[in-house]
Design a protein around this motif. Sequence first.
Motif, mmCIF file in Angstrom:
data_model
loop_
_atom_site.group_PDB
_atom_site.id
_atom_site.type_symbol
_atom_site.label_atom_id
_atom_site.label_comp_id
_atom_site.label_asym_id
_atom_site.label_seq_id
_atom_site.Cartn_x
_atom_site.Cartn_y
_atom_site.Cartn_z
ATOM 1 N N THR A 72 56.252 5.891 -4.164
ATOM 2 C CA THR A 72 55.219 7.032 -3.975
ATOM 3 C C THR A 72 53.901 6.394 -4.015
ATOM 4 N N HIS A 73 53.656 5.897 -5.447
ATOM 5 C CA HIS A 73 52.243 5.448 -5.516
ATOM 6 C C HIS A 73 52.203 4.032 -5.708
ATOM 7 N N ILE A 114 56.244 13.127 -9.511
ATOM 8 C CA ILE A 114 54.873 12.421 -9.536
ATOM 9 C C ILE A 114 53.868 13.079 -10.678
ATOM 10 N N GLU A 122 50.787 14.063 -11.494
ATOM 11 C CA GLU A 122 49.692 14.488 -10.421
ATOM 12 C C GLU A 122 48.290 14.113 -10.893
ATOM 13 N N ASN A 123 48.047 14.368 -12.135
ATOM 14 C CA ASN A 123 46.557 13.983 -12.918
ATOM 15 C C ASN A 123 46.679 12.639 -13.381
ATOM 16 N N ASP A 146 51.575 5.875 -11.003
ATOM 17 C CA ASP A 146 51.274 6.647 -11.963
ATOM 18 C C ASP A 146 52.107 6.382 -13.118
ATOM 19 N N GLU A 174 51.006 16.625 -15.256
ATOM 20 C CA GLU A 174 51.039 17.711 -14.370
ATOM 21 C C GLU A 174 51.911 17.376 -13.353
ATOM 22 N N GLY A 175 52.738 17.959 -12.671
ATOM 23 C CA GLY A 175 53.686 17.717 -11.693
ATOM 24 C C GLY A 175 55.021 17.790 -12.091
ATOM 25 N N TYR A 230 58.803 15.993 -12.841
ATOM 26 C CA TYR A 230 59.023 14.848 -13.320
ATOM 27 C C TYR A 230 60.469 14.633 -14.045
ATOM 28 N N VAL A 246 60.413 15.614 -4.463
ATOM 29 C CA VAL A 246 58.938 15.759 -4.337
ATOM 30 C C VAL A 246 58.414 16.549 -3.196
#
Length: 599
Positions: free
Chosen positions: A83-84, A109, A111-112, A132, A161-162, A164, A598
């Motif tokens: 993803t990242h 993910i 997120e932050n 991430d 956040e997100g 996981y 995701v």
Amino acid sequence: MCGICAYQGPETKAVEIVIEALKRLEYRGYDSWGIAYKPAHLDQNKPQEIEIYKEVGKIGDFKSSYDQFGKSSFAIGHSRWATHGGVTKRNAHPHISENKEIVLVHNGIFENYLNFKKYLEKKAHTFKTETDTEVIAHLIEEHYKTHSFEDSVKLAVKEIEGRYAILVINNKDNTMIAARKGSPLIIGVGKSKGEYFIASDIPAFLPYTNKVVYLDDNQMVIVENQKIRFFDNSTQQAIEKRIIEIDWDIESAEKGDFDHFMLKEIMEQKDTLSRSINQDPITINKVARAIENAHGTYLVGCGTAGKVCMVAEYLFAKIAHKHINFSFGSEFPYHQQFINNKTLLIAVSQSGETADTLEALEVAQKKGAKIISIVNVEGSTMARMSDIVIPIKAGPEKAVASTKATTSQLAILTMLAYACDGGVEKGKQLLIATAGQINDMLNPRYENHIRKLARKIRKIESMYIIGRGANFPMALEAAIKLQEVSYIHAEGFAGGELKHGPIALISEGTPVIALVPNDETTKEIISNATEIKARGGYIIGVSSENHPVFDYWIRVPDTGATSPIINIIPIQILAYQLAVLRKNNPDMPRNLAKSVTVK
Ligand code: F6R
């Protein structure tokens, strides 16, 4: 989508156990993989160097001997779906912190993560990857400077956040900590004292144990000193969890004599339909009553499960004279203004873990709606979020392209439509007869007939599928099946829609599959096929009868209202045959993952 697994116990071949477990999670889809382990020969009282090994590509390509890793009783592993950051060895997990004290694998993910990356860079952390995940390892290490290992992980999960699932180890002791929010984690309790597995899915450790503990959202498991403890991150309290014995056996999760899981699962439809309709009548009637009493029912699913929901919309209208709404999981939040505590949401999912469908459940739950789920994976997140669960009972489905779970979902929804009309037994009898017909249909001669067609059309670039009524969504599903494993451009249409645009795509020899059941749609769909033929289209008819318009006839039995179930099976076989002829791997199509965790 990404797989996690870990082993801690008396065995000294932890690396082998973990790599073999990753192989059993291959169906989830991934592009690189890696492990971290502690060599057993090191002095347990000293800080332990953690060894890391990573590869890009398929775990099946790993042919080296396990001896190179030496003995180990402590290992974690991960298969990554990028993803990242790109698909590189460096970006593969496990990731390691600045001072090499923390090692971590992660699904989902963060997120932050960029905020924390900046914060950590100011504290002299340097990052070697674009992921991430690496940021989480550094974040935990930062807390670890002033807190215990356990508290450091607890602090970090509050900050992420997100959705996981993370699994963390450190270089000082043999503690493993795993935490989840929105991405599955299951603990396997081994047969020997102090033996534990942690994985994203049960088949990872099924050869060793069928005793499992499902971790719920915001929960954490700590494996240390040969024991496990659980902690709830939202209440900050220690919690007790139940060990459940599941009835899956390892054979059901292996390929056996078949070349691919997809073919095995197509063939298993000889039995799976009968299993899926063998439901507790009390539950079925309870669900039928819930549909009767609801002020609006939404069927929600994604991809193939979404198409199944669309079929059910037609079946409920026709059989039960009942209007049911449909929404893809990802679209459901945009309907939320209509949702209230009298709404009923019925989620349909093989995995029970699809992020978009889960989000729909969360939205509905917040509005006080009742939730029913039709899921294949026992104990999955959706099952645990639901007021009532109807198990699909298809057994593990490992090929990315759904086949047996699809027809079982269709069977259950057909039965429910009959139950809403007060005729559950009538529905059941029809489905039992359909199961018998599938059993007769799935024979080598039938496969050969479809293989002949696959050879004829293997080089084409585009094909289309048409259907009407309940077979219109099946045309959409047929297109998904063909796209995902054959990589041929395929599109499904409502028969009547062609003349409003898509017919412009038909030229000499364009293959068009017409789903032609023996019902109120027969005449019209034949007439649509005739319009296509007049423009040069090559008509492949899926029908109980041969019609002059067909250039190639795939015979299916006439099973009445269950035609969507019957009609999709030859397309599953065709998609599989095309994949094999075109040298694609039907079990693991490019860019796809079995469980889409995701958003
Ligand atoms: C296609 C396929 C996917 C899934 C979708 C939802 O063959 O399998 O379209 O149907 O990703 O997955 P589940 O059913 O696990 O929610």
